[in-house]
Design an enzyme around this catalytic site. Structure first.
Site, PDB file in Angstrom:
ATOM      1  N   SER A  24       0.825  -1.223   0.000  1.00 54.52           N
ATOM      2  CA  SER A  24       0.000   0.000   0.000  1.00 54.52           C
ATOM      3  C   SER A  24       0.848   1.256   0.000  1.00 54.52           C
ATOM      4  O   SER A  24       0.330   2.355   0.127  1.00 54.52           O
ATOM      5  CB  SER A  24      -0.933  -0.007   1.226  1.00 54.52           C
ATOM      6  OG  SER A  24      -0.165  -0.058   2.420  1.00 54.52           O
ATOM      7  N   ASN A 111      -1.818  -2.084  13.141  1.00 54.56           N
ATOM      8  CA  ASN A 111      -3.269  -1.838  13.157  1.00 54.56           C
ATOM      9  C   ASN A 111      -3.636  -0.564  13.925  1.00 54.56           C
ATOM     10  O   ASN A 111      -4.458   0.224  13.466  1.00 54.56           O
ATOM     11  CB  ASN A 111      -4.006  -3.045  13.754  1.00 54.56           C
ATOM     12  CG  ASN A 111      -3.784  -4.307  12.941  1.00 54.56           C
ATOM     13  OD1 ASN A 111      -3.165  -4.253  11.882  1.00 54.56           O
ATOM     14  ND2 ASN A 111      -4.279  -5.434  13.432  1.00 54.56           N
ATOM     15  N   HIS A 157     -38.826  24.205 -10.247  1.00 54.32           N
ATOM     16  CA  HIS A 157     -39.082  23.290 -11.381  1.00 54.32           C
ATOM     17  C   HIS A 157     -38.399  23.788 -12.661  1.00 54.32           C
ATOM     18  O   HIS A 157     -38.852  23.479 -13.755  1.00 54.32           O
ATOM     19  CB  HIS A 157     -40.584  23.115 -11.634  1.00 54.32           C
ATOM     20  CG  HIS A 157     -41.377  22.838 -10.386  1.00 54.32           C
ATOM     21  ND1 HIS A 157     -41.641  21.561  -9.926  1.00 54.32           N
ATOM     22  CD2 HIS A 157     -41.923  23.679  -9.471  1.00 54.32           C
ATOM     23  CE1 HIS A 157     -42.337  21.630  -8.807  1.00 54.32           C
ATOM     24  NE2 HIS A 157     -42.509  22.909  -8.502  1.00 54.32           N
ATOM     25  N   SER A 278     -13.474  24.055 -28.843  1.00 53.90           N
ATOM     26  CA  SER A 278     -13.799  22.739 -29.387  1.00 53.90           C
ATOM     27  C   SER A 278     -12.761  22.384 -30.437  1.00 53.90           C
ATOM     28  O   SER A 278     -12.245  23.255 -31.134  1.00 53.90           O
ATOM     29  CB  SER A 278     -15.192  22.774 -30.017  1.00 53.90           C
ATOM     30  OG  SER A 278     -15.319  21.743 -30.975  1.00 53.90           O
ATOM     31  N   LYS A 284     -16.967  27.605 -30.527  1.00 56.52           N
ATOM     32  CA  LYS A 284     -17.390  27.151 -29.195  1.00 56.52           C
ATOM     33  C   LYS A 284     -16.602  27.761 -28.047  1.00 56.52           C
ATOM     34  O   LYS A 284     -15.409  28.001 -28.131  1.00 56.52           O
ATOM     35  CB  LYS A 284     -17.254  25.623 -29.109  1.00 56.52           C
ATOM     36  CG  LYS A 284     -18.278  24.901 -29.950  1.00 56.52           C
ATOM     37  CD  LYS A 284     -19.635  24.865 -29.302  1.00 56.52           C
ATOM     38  CE  LYS A 284     -19.714  23.635 -28.433  1.00 56.52           C
ATOM     39  NZ  LYS A 284     -21.028  23.391 -27.920  1.00 56.52           N
ATOM     40  N   ASN A 286     -16.806  26.564 -24.189  1.00 58.54           N
ATOM     41  CA  ASN A 286     -17.510  25.593 -23.346  1.00 58.54           C
ATOM     42  C   ASN A 286     -17.179  25.759 -21.866  1.00 58.54           C
ATOM     43  O   ASN A 286     -16.043  26.065 -21.513  1.00 58.54           O
ATOM     44  CB  ASN A 286     -17.152  24.170 -23.786  1.00 58.54           C
ATOM     45  CG  ASN A 286     -17.664  23.861 -25.179  1.00 58.54           C
ATOM     46  OD1 ASN A 286     -18.706  24.376 -25.582  1.00 58.54           O
ATOM     47  ND2 ASN A 286     -16.928  23.049 -25.903  1.00 58.54           N
ATOM     48  N   GLU A 291     -18.364  21.682 -15.813  1.00 63.72           N
ATOM     49  CA  GLU A 291     -18.786  20.316 -16.125  1.00 63.72           C
ATOM     50  C   GLU A 291     -17.912  19.280 -15.408  1.00 63.72           C
ATOM     51  O   GLU A 291     -18.391  18.256 -14.931  1.00 63.72           O
ATOM     52  CB  GLU A 291     -18.739  20.084 -17.635  1.00 63.72           C
ATOM     53  CG  GLU A 291     -19.768  20.896 -18.392  1.00 63.72           C
ATOM     54  CD  GLU A 291     -19.545  20.826 -19.896  1.00 63.72           C
ATOM     55  OE1 GLU A 291     -20.286  20.117 -20.558  1.00 63.72           O
ATOM     56  OE2 GLU A 291     -18.611  21.474 -20.397  1.00 63.72           O
TER      57      GLU A 291
HETATM   58  N1  ARG Z   1      -1.081  -1.196   5.339  1.00 67.15           N
HETATM   59  C1  ARG Z   1      -1.970  -1.616   6.344  1.00 67.15           C
HETATM   60  C2  ARG Z   1      -3.290  -0.844   6.289  1.00 67.15           C
HETATM   61  O1  ARG Z   1      -3.318   0.174   5.683  1.00 67.15           O
HETATM   62  C3  ARG Z   1      -1.365  -1.410   7.688  1.00 67.15           C
HETATM   63  C4  ARG Z   1      -1.868  -2.375   8.710  1.00 67.15           C
HETATM   64  C5  ARG Z   1      -1.410  -3.751   8.352  1.00 67.15           C
HETATM   65  N2  ARG Z   1      -1.800  -4.684   9.343  1.00 67.15           N
HETATM   66  C6  ARG Z   1      -1.768  -5.977   9.172  1.00 67.15           C
HETATM   67  N3  ARG Z   1      -2.159  -6.723  10.142  1.00 67.15           N
HETATM   68  N4  ARG Z   1      -1.335  -6.538   8.070  1.00 67.15           N
HETATM   69  O2  ARG Z   1      -4.292  -1.266   6.821  1.00 67.15           O
END
Ligand code: ARG
Length: 463
Positions: A24, A111, A157, A278, A284, A286, A291
């Protein structure tokens, strides 16, 4: 190359493709400074509680500050080959301090770490968004102030209903944005609890001082339950919901602007730098920015649906699914910020075609309600007055007239004896607007009061 800091009981690691799938860091790297801030608070507390030697705590704290500076100055580049930002920072710390660095994670899990990082991030960034909201509101209010007496049709309306002023319409938008600002403040109040010290889900046997870390990080208090602390994503839901509501507001404002920019309405001329041409039609001009804001509101609605769906079936406490929360949350924050800034620029540079607005108040019998209220003031029950005014409108249409003022007093009196010469004063859009002085109404001095009140609310800190 994929790097794994710890593998625990596992002897095999995912291959490159699988590792990229579960990583991530490309998303959560923006939490880097919050992650370091959280680690400094944690390690300082570990030292103060005698869980690790004071000296080690100090060393780690100092090194973390150096890492933060190195990253800010571009001397240390975040390695996206690491699983997430938490592992990256712990990895750098360990590489620089050896065994001392390995002490930082005592009594902590990623966590509770990720939960504290995101909450801190929101505590830092929501005030910036609120400032964007305030500035956008202020742009609306200052344009409104220049148009307190600019009459235009108000619609229901999408049919011309009653005359209002451009100021009244713009202040209507600003009122929505002010509620948005307050909604973020409400969300912030609940975000302001510190999950650190909850561990993986079940706290710790180590004598952690959760009050101390909460205080050090500027939270109001620690969260109440360690399982809830790692399972809860209400902060992401609430903030994304605030973003989605604000985007829906912007989308509706933009819809008005897009209509106003048509030849058919002709109420607004967008500046050239806030318009696009355009590729085929040379004539045009726009309203693409409006939008796009309208379009992007769909994306942010999608972010909210993503989060609700993500959470719906999750067993307590932490599940890896939760990692997917950040992309939606960050997208909502980024999209809202950009949209507010674009909306503001587009609006501040627009030219309003006030003569067209005034002309559009003629011909649609927008004065009919004023005629009914005139008769009410003369003692006629409203339902009767409504009938008389409707009859007068019918008379006009039958006679090919486009405004009630075109009827002679005699003709009007055929429908009600209560009509007098002074009816004609009540019929101009300007007079109609000026007379509607009810709180919240379009009369210029009343709109000026609304502007002052909104300015006051926009500058409030709390909800
Ligand atoms: N990258 C994880 C998240 O965003 C961090 C926590 C990961 N925890 C785990 N038990 N694998 O949730």
């Amino acid at each position: 190359m994929a790097q794994v800091l710890w593998s625990g009981r596992l002897s095999a690691t995912p291959d490159e493709e699988a590792f990229a799938f579960e990583s991530s860091i490309t998303v959560d790297q923006r939490l880097v400074l919050e992650d370091i801030e959280g680690s400094i608070a944690h390690v300082t507390m570990l030292g103060a509680q005698g869980i690790i030697p004071e000296e080690a705590a100090q060393k780690i704290g100092e090194e973390l500050k150096r890492i933060a500076a190195d990253i800010t100055e571009g001397k240390l580049v975040i390695d996206t080959g690491v699983e997430d930002i938490h592992s990256f920072i712990e990895g750098v710390l360990t590489a620089r301090l050896g065994d001392v660095g390995r002490m930082v994670h005592a009594g902590r899990s990623r966590n509770d770490q990720v939960a504290v990082d995101v909450r801190l991030y929101l505590k830092h960034h929501i005030p910036e968004l609120q400032e964007e909201l305030r500035q956008t509101g202020e742009t609306l209010l200052s344009v409104a102030e220049q148009h307190l007496t600019t009459v235009m049709p108000g619609y229901t309306h999408l049919q011309r209903a009653q005359p209002v002023t451009l100021a009244h319409h713009l202040v209507a938008w600003a009122a929505g944005l002010e509620r948005d600002r307050a909604r973020f403040a409400d969300a912030l109040a609940r975000i302001d609890e510190c999950p650190l010290g909850s561990g993986a889900l079940a706290g710790s046997t180590l004598p952690l001082d959760r009050e101390a870390t909460s205080r050090a990080l500027g939270f109001r208090r620690p969260t109440i339950n360690s399982m809830d602390s790692v399972a809860d994503r209400d902060f992401a839901l609430e903030v994304t919901s605030c973003c989605a509501i604000t985007m829906v507001h912007l989308s509706r404002f933009c819809e008005d602007i897009i209509l106003w920019a048509t030849e058919e309405f002709g109420f607004i001329e967008l500046a050239e730098q806030w318009s696009t041409g355009s590729s085929i039609m040379p004539q045009k001009k726009n309203p693409d920015f409006a939008e796009l804001i309208r379009g992007k509101s769909g994306r942010v609605t999608g972010d909210l649906v993503t989060l609700l769906t993500l959470l719906k079936g999750l067993p307590y406490a932490y599940d890896r699914d939760l990692q997917e929360d950040k992309e939606a949350l960050f997208d909502a924050l980024d999209t809202l910020r950009a949209s507010l800034r674009m909306f503001r620029g587009m609006l501040a540079s627009a030219r309003f075609r006030t003569e067209r607005m005034a002309r559009s108040c003629q011909g649609g019998f927008l004065e009919a309600t004023d005629v009914a209220e005139y008769l009410v003031r003369r003692g006629l029950p409203f339902r009767r007055a409504h009938e008389v005014a409707a009859q007068v409108v019918r008379d006009c249409i039958a006679a090919g007239q486009r405004h009630i003022g075109e009827r002679t007093l005699e003709q009007l009196r055929e429908r009600s004896e209560l009509f007098n010469e002074d009816i004609y004063e009540a019929l101009s859009p300007r007079a109609s607007v000026e007379r509607r002085r009810t709180a919240g109404g379009p009369a210029p001095e009343e709109v000026q009061r609304q502007i002052g009140e909104l300015r006051r609310r926009f500058s409030r800190k709390e909800g």
